[in-house]
Design a protein around this motif. Sequence first.
Motif, PDB file in Angstrom:
ATOM      1  N   PHE A  25       0.684  -1.284   0.094  1.00 15.13           N
ATOM      2  CA  PHE A  25      -0.057  -0.071  -0.063  1.00 15.13           C
ATOM      3  C   PHE A  25       0.839   1.326   0.150  1.00 15.13           C
ATOM      4  CE2 PHE A  25      -1.944   3.147   2.715  1.00 15.13           C
ATOM      5  CZ  PHE A  25      -3.052   3.680   1.931  1.00 15.13           C
ATOM      6  N   LEU A  26       0.527   2.002  -0.929  1.00 17.24           N
ATOM      7  CA  LEU A  26       1.272   3.302  -0.912  1.00 17.24           C
ATOM      8  C   LEU A  26       0.413   4.590  -0.593  1.00 17.24           C
ATOM      9  CD1 LEU A  26       3.057   2.895  -4.391  1.00 17.24           C
ATOM     10  CD2 LEU A  26       4.008   2.464  -2.135  1.00 17.24           C
ATOM     11  N   TYR A  27      -0.888   4.738  -1.195  1.00 10.07           N
ATOM     12  CA  TYR A  27      -1.555   5.951  -0.810  1.00 10.07           C
ATOM     13  C   TYR A  27      -3.050   5.783  -1.100  1.00 10.07           C
ATOM     14  CZ  TYR A  27      -2.760  10.844  -1.635  1.00 10.07           C
ATOM     15  OH  TYR A  27      -3.535  12.053  -1.639  1.00 10.07           O
ATOM     16  N   ALA A  28      -3.886   6.640  -0.392  1.00  9.69           N
ATOM     17  CA  ALA A  28      -5.494   6.562  -0.494  1.00  9.69           C
ATOM     18  C   ALA A  28      -6.057   8.000  -0.469  1.00  9.69           C
ATOM     19  CB  ALA A  28      -6.112   5.645   0.348  1.00  9.69           C
ATOM     20  N   LYS A  29      -7.225   8.273  -0.923  1.00  5.25           N
ATOM     21  CA  LYS A  29      -7.516   9.566  -0.997  1.00  5.25           C
ATOM     22  C   LYS A  29      -9.096   9.458  -1.395  1.00  5.25           C
ATOM     23  CE  LYS A  29      -7.607  14.322  -2.622  1.00  5.25           C
ATOM     24  NZ  LYS A  29      -7.208  14.919  -1.327  1.00  5.25           N
ATOM     25  N   ALA A  30      -9.821   9.925  -0.144  1.00  3.34           N
ATOM     26  CA  ALA A  30     -11.553  10.023  -0.422  1.00  3.34           C
ATOM     27  C   ALA A  30     -12.029  11.298  -0.276  1.00  3.34           C
ATOM     28  CB  ALA A  30     -12.070   9.109   0.553  1.00  3.34           C
ATOM     29  N   ARG A  31     -12.934  11.741  -1.301  1.00  2.00           N
ATOM     30  CA  ARG A  31     -13.411  12.906  -1.275  1.00  2.00           C
ATOM     31  C   ARG A  31     -14.939  12.784  -1.121  1.00  2.00           C
ATOM     32  NH1 ARG A  31     -10.817  17.270  -5.171  1.00  2.00           N
ATOM     33  NH2 ARG A  31     -11.999  18.514  -3.687  1.00  2.00           N
ATOM     34  N   THR A  32     -15.657  13.721  -0.522  1.00  2.00           N
ATOM     35  CA  THR A  32     -17.106  13.837  -0.372  1.00  2.00           C
ATOM     36  C   THR A  32     -17.512  14.834  -1.331  1.00  2.00           C
ATOM     37  OG1 THR A  32     -17.149  15.534   1.355  1.00  2.00           O
ATOM     38  CG2 THR A  32     -17.388  13.316   2.047  1.00  2.00           C
ATOM     39  N   ALA A  33     -18.897  14.083  -2.045  1.00  2.00           N
ATOM     40  CA  ALA A  33     -19.530  15.006  -3.182  1.00  2.00           C
ATOM     41  C   ALA A  33     -20.886  14.703  -3.145  1.00  2.00           C
ATOM     42  CB  ALA A  33     -18.796  14.956  -4.377  1.00  2.00           C
ATOM     43  N   ARG A  34     -21.732  15.394  -3.610  1.00  4.41           N
ATOM     44  CA  ARG A  34     -23.165  15.409  -3.796  1.00  4.41           C
ATOM     45  C   ARG A  34     -23.553  15.233  -5.348  1.00  4.41           C
ATOM     46  NH1 ARG A  34     -26.114  14.749   0.432  1.00  4.41           N
ATOM     47  NH2 ARG A  34     -25.526  15.155   2.444  1.00  4.41           N
ATOM     48  N   ARG A  35     -23.254  14.150  -5.922  1.00  8.85           N
ATOM     49  CA  ARG A  35     -23.587  14.046  -7.389  1.00  8.85           C
ATOM     50  C   ARG A  35     -24.320  12.427  -7.629  1.00  8.85           C
ATOM     51  NH1 ARG A  35     -21.532  18.346 -10.506  1.00  8.85           N
ATOM     52  NH2 ARG A  35     -22.524  16.898 -12.417  1.00  8.85           N
ATOM     53  N   THR A  36     -24.372  12.284  -8.841  1.00 14.86           N
ATOM     54  CA  THR A  36     -24.994  10.851  -9.287  1.00 14.86           C
ATOM     55  C   THR A  36     -24.232   9.943  -9.024  1.00 14.86           C
ATOM     56  OG1 THR A  36     -24.542  11.436 -11.583  1.00 14.86           O
ATOM     57  CG2 THR A  36     -26.802  12.046 -10.546  1.00 14.86           C
ATOM     58  N   ILE A  37     -24.535   8.666  -8.821  1.00 17.03           N
ATOM     59  CA  ILE A  37     -23.617   7.566  -8.657  1.00 17.03           C
ATOM     60  C   ILE A  37     -22.488   7.560  -9.958  1.00 17.03           C
ATOM     61  CG2 ILE A  37     -22.957   5.192  -8.555  1.00 17.03           C
ATOM     62  CD1 ILE A  37     -25.159   5.056  -6.501  1.00 17.03           C
ATOM     63  N   PRO A  38     -23.011   7.688 -11.169  1.00 20.61           N
ATOM     64  CA  PRO A  38     -22.063   7.564 -12.586  1.00 20.61           C
ATOM     65  C   PRO A  38     -21.017   8.515 -12.376  1.00 20.61           C
ATOM     66  CG  PRO A  38     -24.472   7.000 -13.060  1.00 20.61           C
ATOM     67  CD  PRO A  38     -24.426   7.526 -11.684  1.00 20.61           C
ATOM     68  N   ASP A  39     -21.613   9.807 -11.997  1.00 22.20           N
ATOM     69  CA  ASP A  39     -20.685  11.080 -11.730  1.00 22.20           C
ATOM     70  C   ASP A  39     -19.549  10.860 -10.883  1.00 22.20           C
ATOM     71  OD1 ASP A  39     -22.135  12.254 -13.989  1.00 22.20           O
ATOM     72  OD2 ASP A  39     -22.987  13.840 -12.606  1.00 22.20           O
ATOM     73  N   GLN A  40     -19.919  10.309  -9.552  1.00 26.61           N
ATOM     74  CA  GLN A  40     -19.015  10.038  -8.615  1.00 26.61           C
ATOM     75  C   GLN A  40     -17.809   8.897  -9.164  1.00 26.61           C
ATOM     76  OE1 GLN A  40     -19.438  12.300  -6.241  1.00 26.61           O
ATOM     77  NE2 GLN A  40     -20.653  11.632  -4.632  1.00 26.61           N
ATOM     78  N   GLU A  41     -18.457   7.901  -9.894  1.00 23.73           N
ATOM     79  CA  GLU A  41     -17.482   6.840 -10.249  1.00 23.73           C
ATOM     80  C   GLU A  41     -16.751   7.660 -11.509  1.00 23.73           C
ATOM     81  OE1 GLU A  41     -20.120   2.870  -9.608  1.00 23.73           O
ATOM     82  OE2 GLU A  41     -20.246   4.078 -11.661  1.00 23.73           O
TER      83      GLU A  41
END
Length: 297
Positions: free
Chosen positions: A90-106
């Motif tokens: 493992f090297l790195y991970a990043k998560a971000r919150t957003a409010r869009r449709t699931i296809p947009d999030q993906e």
Amino acid sequence: LHARIMEATPPNSKAVWDQDLDPQLFEEAREYLLLLTSVTEPEFQRSAPSGELLDLACFHDGSSCAYGTGVWGIWTKSEPGRALRRKAKFLYAKARTARRTIPDQELSSMHQSVQISRVFQRIIPSLQRIHHFGDSEVSHKQICSTNCPKDTWTMNRVNSILNITKEMESNGIDVSFYHVKSEDNLADRISKPVEGAGNFVHSSHWKNGLKFLSRPMDQWPVDNRMKLRGNLICEIPPPKEIPPPRGIHPPSSPPPARAMITREEKSPLPPTKVGAEPMFSDLLLSCLLYTSDAADE
């Protein structure tokens, strides 16, 4: 990620310091603080695995509340007479919150994955291949489509993914996109709050990646593979095993025996068509045969 989701949940306005919190919000904050105090910090091995860091595995995924990317490096060690040995870390991970449709999030998670991989490509000169793993058929169809997206938001991200991929390919990096099942996507746990996260960060799957990362590429559980072809990203056949370096043969296949040609086995060059120029390989073979005859005499 859990705290960011609570912060973005309405009502998210400022309150007076001595004002009582909403009972539901108070309970969620209490559970979050208990989680922070009960989870022990994960311990990672500081030294890198033996071998050379040649591959980067980037997992991306999105949910209704967030999207995330996780990066694992794959070290390859070659030894004479042995098969290639690979080990991920493992090297790195990043998560971000957003409010869009699931296809947009993906799609956002794929865009983030490509951006992060460009940073690693710039700081790790030994990298040769970058692999992006996702479970979204919609995102993969968007980057492979020859039609221009209708909305500007999607068009900007698709164009950015394509341009960054072109940049890395021009720098000699082999970039591939893979469609995998959800259970083989490590970013599924990064893109949303899940139960058992406190235990998962101590598991070998988090620290060393899924087991298939240590296997040959032709044994990876991928459904589709996509690569840059000209100015487009297209679907291609599944990956094949990387050939070992020169001079190293896997134990299952012994080194090829050198063919011995005697004077009786020598034959003239194959006939060519009328007016056709002989191939360079034919000329080279004739020179070698002539040199061998001269040496024998």
